[in-house]
Scaffold this motif. Structure first.
Motif: not given
Ligand code: HEM
Length: 439
Positions: A18-26, A28-31, A53-60
């Motif tokens: 989980k931590r790995g995936l969230l780090t990857w997501e951050r 990529e997009s900063g959020v 505000e920062r990534d309205p179409v966001h890749r989760m």
């Protein structure tokens, strides 16, 4: 695959993955959109704002897919049923029947199922329910008469919609406690991430509820009544209009879809008013604001926060290319607080006159029970405000551990009845003398 890895090892690996995936997501997009965080349960609105505000179409990455947070994007997704399908994963988990409810279908099956039940939910049919709903509201408030503190969810917001839909369907309201457990468990299936225990809990309850409906259906087959189960049964017996599995899936949807949501409309709505006492006072002074107030409460803290779709083809949105087969989550709660659509969106303002909220969805899946829910909300709120001169929060409520349906577990309130003099003042002049003589 998973069966060859021991359970403790799997449990150990999960947080690391989980931590790995969230780090990857951050990166990529900063959020990040972390559906499992405490923040998402207690107050998801700051997360929604930073996504918008920062990534309205966001890749989760935690759940593989996309997240939309702008009003226009969420609305576009809901309106475009040809490219954004309701035939998502998850519905295949159903144990008892492989048939789906209209909520998990696209046209033409969706159209066929919806038209069979929509007659019961036309504005005229719903308006005819008003006196009975008012009676139920009074009965529920009578049941806590004399108490100065009670749990508004348990005594009022939960039973009201259950009794209403149970009577419409023609199922005995005395099975209320079972409905409560079943619908609590079944709505878990809407959550994007479920533990093994939750999955089992949901399957068990779904099975029990289907068996329960089978017994009601058998009774109605023998002895049809003027109710929704009998009407749907007639459509099933008609042959190609409704299969038996679809009948069960429809009954389950009707029983569950309206209960948790309407309970959360009343619970979240009252909580918002209690936390914004100036708006509560405004409503007491201007009862004509009741209808816009219900809409504003739905916008401000929507009972349904997320709405999911599966992409039928590649779609470009906000400069991002989303691929066919991927999941898209439209965050209704974020769209409803988009400053492009609503001025001062984080402010509760019961007199708002702007773009409409999307809490009931849009397009072909627009909530079938919307006018019923609005009517129940209006009568419930009016009933509470009429009965009590003061309602105050007795304790900080506990948030339910769900991100799709947002609501509180309990809502303890301290109430005061109007003094006898105030009651007398409210009555018409002719009545006052006899009231005084009676006392
Ligand atoms: C405040 C209360 C309610 C809220 C916020 C709400 C919200 C929603 C939303 C957002 C959808 C659309 C889902 C989608 O687009 O995928 C929906 C669909 C639906 N709702 Fe509600 N709902 C409420 C009350 C009710 C009630 C009281 C009933 C009936 C007893 C009901 C029955 C349905 C049904 C049958 C659908 C599926 C419609 C379709 O797929 O065509 N809802 N609701």
């Amino acid at each position: 695959m998973a069966s060859s890895i021991s359970r403790p090892l799997l449990d150990l690996l999960k947080p690391i993955a989980k931590r790995g995936l969230l780090t990857w997501e951050r990166l990529e997009s900063g959020v990040v959109f972390d559906l499992t965080s405490e923040q998402m349960l207690s107050n998801p609105y700051p997360t929604y704002q930073s996504l918008r505000e920062r990534d309205p179409v966001h890749r989760m990455r935690l759940v593989d897919g996309w997240v939309l947070t702008r009003y226009d994007d969420v609305q576009a997704m809901l309106l475009d049923h040809k490219r954004f399908s309701n035939w998502g994963p998850g519905a295949g988990d159903r144990v008892y029947t492989r048939d789906r409810s209209m909520l998990d279908l696209d046209p033409p099956d969706h159209t066929r199922l919806r038209s069979l039940v929509s007659k019961a939910f036309t504005p005229r049919s719903v308006a005819a329910l008003e006196p009975r709903i008012a009676e139920i509201v009074e009965e529920l408030l009578d049941s806590v008469e004399g108490k100065e503190r009670f749990d508004l969810i348990d005594s009022f917001a939960f039973p009201l919609p259950v009794i209403v839909i149970a009577e419409m369907l023609g199922v005995p309201a005395q099975d209320l406690d079972n409905f409560k457990e079943w619908s609590n468990d079944i709505v878990l299936s809407l959550e994007p991430i479920l533990s093994r225990e939750q999955r089992e809990q949901f399957r068990r309850s779904e099975q029990e509820l289907y068996e329960y409906f089978e017994s009601i259906i058998a009774r109605r087959r023998q002895d049809p009544q003027d109710d929704l189960v009998s009407a749907l049964l007639a459509a099933e017996e008609d042959g190609d209009r409704l299969s038996h599995g679809e009948l069960l899936a429809t009954l389950l949807l009707l029983l569950v879809a309206g209960n948790e949501t309407t309970r959360n409309l009343i619970g979240n709505g009252l909580l918002a008013l209690l936390r914004n006492p100036e708006e509560l006072e405004r409503l007491k002074e201007q009862p004509e604001l009741l209808s816009p107030a219900i809409d504003e409460l739905l916008r401000y803290d929507s009972p349904v926060q997320l709405d999911g779709r599966t992409l039928v083809e590649d779609v470009e949105m906000g400069g991002k290319r989303m691929r066919a087969g991927q999941q898209v989550v439209g965050i209704v709660g974020a769209a409803n607080r988009d400053p492009e659509a609503f001025a001062n969106p984080d402010r509760l303002d019961i007199g708002r006159d702007e773009k409409s909220h999307i809490s009931f969805g849009r397009g072909i899946h627009y909530c079938l029970g919307a006018s019923l829910a609005m009517l129940e909300g209006r009568i419930a709120l009016a009933g509470l405000l009429e009965r009590y001169s003061s309602i105050r929060l007795a304790a900080e409520p506990q948030q339910r551990k769900q991100v799709v349906l947002r609501g509180v577990e309990n809502l303890f309130v301290d109430v005061e009845r109007p003094s006898r003099i105030a009651v007398v003042e409210k009555k018409d002049r002719g009545q006052i003398e006899s009231d005084i003589l009676d006392s």
